[in-house]
Design a protein around this motif. Structure first.
Motif, mmCIF file in Angstrom:
data_model
loop_
_atom_site.group_PDB
_atom_site.id
_atom_site.type_symbol
_atom_site.label_atom_id
_atom_site.label_comp_id
_atom_site.label_asym_id
_atom_site.label_seq_id
_atom_site.Cartn_x
_atom_site.Cartn_y
_atom_site.Cartn_z
ATOM 1 N N GLY A 131 0.815 -1.210 0.000
ATOM 2 C CA GLY A 131 0.000 0.000 0.000
ATOM 3 C C GLY A 131 0.849 1.262 0.000
ATOM 4 N N MET A 132 1.947 1.259 0.783
ATOM 5 C CA MET A 132 2.821 2.422 0.848
ATOM 6 C C MET A 132 3.510 2.674 -0.497
ATOM 7 S SD MET A 132 4.477 1.693 4.615
ATOM 8 C CE MET A 132 5.676 3.006 4.470
ATOM 9 N N VAL A 133 3.964 1.607 -1.130
ATOM 10 C CA VAL A 133 4.626 1.753 -2.428
ATOM 11 C C VAL A 133 3.645 2.263 -3.467
ATOM 12 C CG1 VAL A 133 5.709 0.473 -4.318
ATOM 13 C CG2 VAL A 133 6.404 0.053 -1.947
ATOM 14 N N GLN A 134 2.433 1.734 -3.448
ATOM 15 C CA GLN A 134 1.415 2.172 -4.401
ATOM 16 C C GLN A 134 1.118 3.662 -4.227
ATOM 17 O OE1 GLN A 134 -2.197 -0.046 -4.171
ATOM 18 N NE2 GLN A 134 -3.150 0.994 -5.909
ATOM 19 N N ASP A 135 0.968 4.097 -2.975
ATOM 20 C CA ASP A 135 0.707 5.512 -2.719
ATOM 21 C C ASP A 135 1.883 6.375 -3.164
ATOM 22 O OD1 ASP A 135 -1.712 4.794 -1.634
ATOM 23 O OD2 ASP A 135 -1.015 4.869 0.459
ATOM 24 N N ALA A 136 3.127 5.913 -2.924
ATOM 25 C CA ALA A 136 4.304 6.700 -3.297
ATOM 26 C C ALA A 136 4.397 6.873 -4.812
ATOM 27 C CB ALA A 136 5.566 6.010 -2.756
ATOM 28 N N ILE A 137 4.188 5.798 -5.559
ATOM 29 C CA ILE A 137 4.260 5.877 -7.020
ATOM 30 C C ILE A 137 3.178 6.795 -7.561
ATOM 31 C CG2 ILE A 137 4.081 4.552 -9.150
ATOM 32 C CD1 ILE A 137 6.672 4.068 -7.648
ATOM 33 N N GLU A 138 1.947 6.649 -7.032
ATOM 34 C CA GLU A 138 0.852 7.485 -7.505
ATOM 35 C C GLU A 138 1.107 8.959 -7.218
ATOM 36 O OE1 GLU A 138 -2.657 5.988 -5.688
ATOM 37 O OE2 GLU A 138 -2.810 4.224 -7.012
ATOM 38 N N GLN A 139 1.673 9.275 -6.029
ATOM 39 C CA GLN A 139 1.938 10.670 -5.682
ATOM 40 C C GLN A 139 3.041 11.257 -6.550
ATOM 41 O OE1 GLN A 139 2.551 11.266 -1.534
ATOM 42 N NE2 GLN A 139 2.911 13.479 -1.716
ATOM 43 N N LEU A 140 4.094 10.478 -6.832
ATOM 44 C CA LEU A 140 5.178 10.961 -7.691
ATOM 45 C C LEU A 140 4.676 11.276 -9.093
ATOM 46 C CD1 LEU A 140 8.084 8.546 -6.643
ATOM 47 C CD2 LEU A 140 7.964 11.020 -6.228
ATOM 48 N N GLU A 141 3.848 10.401 -9.626
ATOM 49 C CA GLU A 141 3.343 10.610 -10.985
ATOM 50 C C GLU A 141 2.300 11.717 -11.032
ATOM 51 O OE1 GLU A 141 1.979 6.782 -12.199
ATOM 52 O OE2 GLU A 141 4.007 6.100 -12.779
ATOM 53 N N LYS A 142 1.500 11.842 -9.966
ATOM 54 C CA LYS A 142 0.450 12.857 -9.945
ATOM 55 C C LYS A 142 1.038 14.261 -9.895
ATOM 56 C CE LYS A 142 -3.599 14.288 -7.284
ATOM 57 N NZ LYS A 142 -4.457 14.000 -6.094
ATOM 58 N N GLU A 143 2.128 14.461 -9.145
ATOM 59 C CA GLU A 143 2.735 15.777 -9.003
ATOM 60 C C GLU A 143 3.840 16.014 -10.020
ATOM 61 O OE1 GLU A 143 3.998 16.174 -4.988
ATOM 62 O OE2 GLU A 143 1.980 15.892 -4.138
ATOM 63 N N ASN A 144 4.018 15.071 -10.950
ATOM 64 C CA ASN A 144 5.011 15.195 -12.026
ATOM 65 C C ASN A 144 6.415 15.450 -11.486
ATOM 66 O OD1 ASN A 144 3.103 14.862 -14.125
ATOM 67 N ND2 ASN A 144 2.498 17.029 -13.918
ATOM 68 N N ILE A 145 6.729 14.830 -10.366
ATOM 69 C CA ILE A 145 8.061 14.989 -9.780
ATOM 70 C C ILE A 145 9.099 14.265 -10.621
ATOM 71 C CG2 ILE A 145 9.455 14.457 -7.746
ATOM 72 C CD1 ILE A 145 6.973 14.840 -6.065
ATOM 73 N N VAL A 146 8.738 13.105 -11.128
ATOM 74 C CA VAL A 146 9.651 12.331 -11.946
ATOM 75 C C VAL A 146 8.838 11.543 -12.958
ATOM 76 C CG1 VAL A 146 9.598 10.373 -10.344
ATOM 77 C CG2 VAL A 146 11.566 10.659 -11.881
#
Length: 282
Positions: free
Chosen positions: A232-247
């Motif tokens: 769950g933590m990994v899923q949230d981290a990936i989604e947040q990175l892609e949503k905010e266009n960080i990488v």
């Protein structure tokens, strides 16, 4: 089946006063040489005197006459009841009974040791005296039988939390034990107030093995919980990175990041990062 009913009684103090008056009348008539009246008064005094009964608080006196149940007396104090009757005192106080440590098999066949305390009181003195033989012993035997019956219906313990267990659901098990025991003791006029398990353990011959099994089950359950949380933590981290266009991650980098995050979260020890400072030869 007998039911408790009230026996015939009169106020004891009034009866004692009447006995004193009759004895006085007997002495007076004997002095006046009226022996017939004196004998009659004396016989009545003896009859009343034989019915004097002392009832303590929270006691019931069962009255029988020539083998026939005449009723019970619950009125505390001094009373006068039917003359020349047999009277048996039955305590109505709350009592408790500690069962022995019983060795039984749970629903999975594992030998366990179990014991309970039974809190009860007599509510029907007629049933307690006439329907069973020695109701105290009857309560003890039926309590042990009920404990065995309930213990064999459930497993000692489980980590899946999908069923009732003796160790994890003591309230529910105690409630079922009380209900089962109440059905068994209804015939004896006994009310079950409370039941509680006082001892619960694996038998000594398998205690060490079952302890190792519990430890293994606990480790597996903990690992499963850690993995569920890590995913769950990994899923949230990936989604947040892609949503905010960080990488911007391609499929290969996404897999690598997921792998690194899972390893760092699930590992027993803290992750040791490796920093790439370049190569020796350019």
């Amino acid at each position: 089946m007998l039911q408790e009913r009230k026996a015939w009684t009169i106020n004891g103090y009034l009866g004692i006063l009447l006995i004193v008056l009759l004895l006085g009348l007997t002495a007076f008539t004997f002095f006046q040489e009226q022996f017939v009246v004196g004998v009659i008064a004396l016989l009545i005094a003896i009859l009343l005197g034989s019915g004097i009964t002392l009832v303590q608080p929270n006691q019931s006196v069962v009255v029988t006459f020539l083998g026939k149940y005449m009723g019970s007396i619950r009125q505390e104090g001094v009373v006068i009841t039917i003359p020349f009757t047999a009277r048996r005192v039955v305590s109505l106080r709350v009592r408790n009974f500690n069962s022995k440590k019983l060795k039984v098999n749970d629903v999975n066949g594992n030998p366990i040791e179990i014991a309970a305390v039974i809190v009860f009181k007599v509510t029907d003195s007629a049933k307690a005296v006439f329907e069973v033989d020695r109701y105290e012993q009857f309560v003890e035997i039926q309590s042990e039988t009920a404990i065995r019956a309930v213990a064999t219906k459930y497993p000692y313990d489980t980590f899946e939390n999908v069923e009732l267990t003796l160790r994890g659901n003591a309230e529910e098990v105690s409630g079922e034990l009380a209900s089962d025991l109440q059905d068994r003791l209804e015939v004896a006029g006994v009310e079950i107030i409370e039941t509680r398990l006082t001892h619960l353990a694996y038998s000594t011959e398998i205690a060490q093995a079952m302890l190792q099994r519990q430890q293994a089950d606990a480790i597996i359950a903990a690992r499963r919980k850690i993995v569920e949380g890590a995913v769950g933590m990994v899923q949230d981290a990936i989604e947040q990175l892609e949503k905010e266009n960080i990488v911007d991650l391609d499929e290969e980098r996404r897999v690598a990041m997921i792998n690194n995050l899972l390893v760092s979260i699930v590992a027993d020890h803290g992750a040791q990062p490796v920093i790439n400072t370049g190569t020796l030869y350019q």
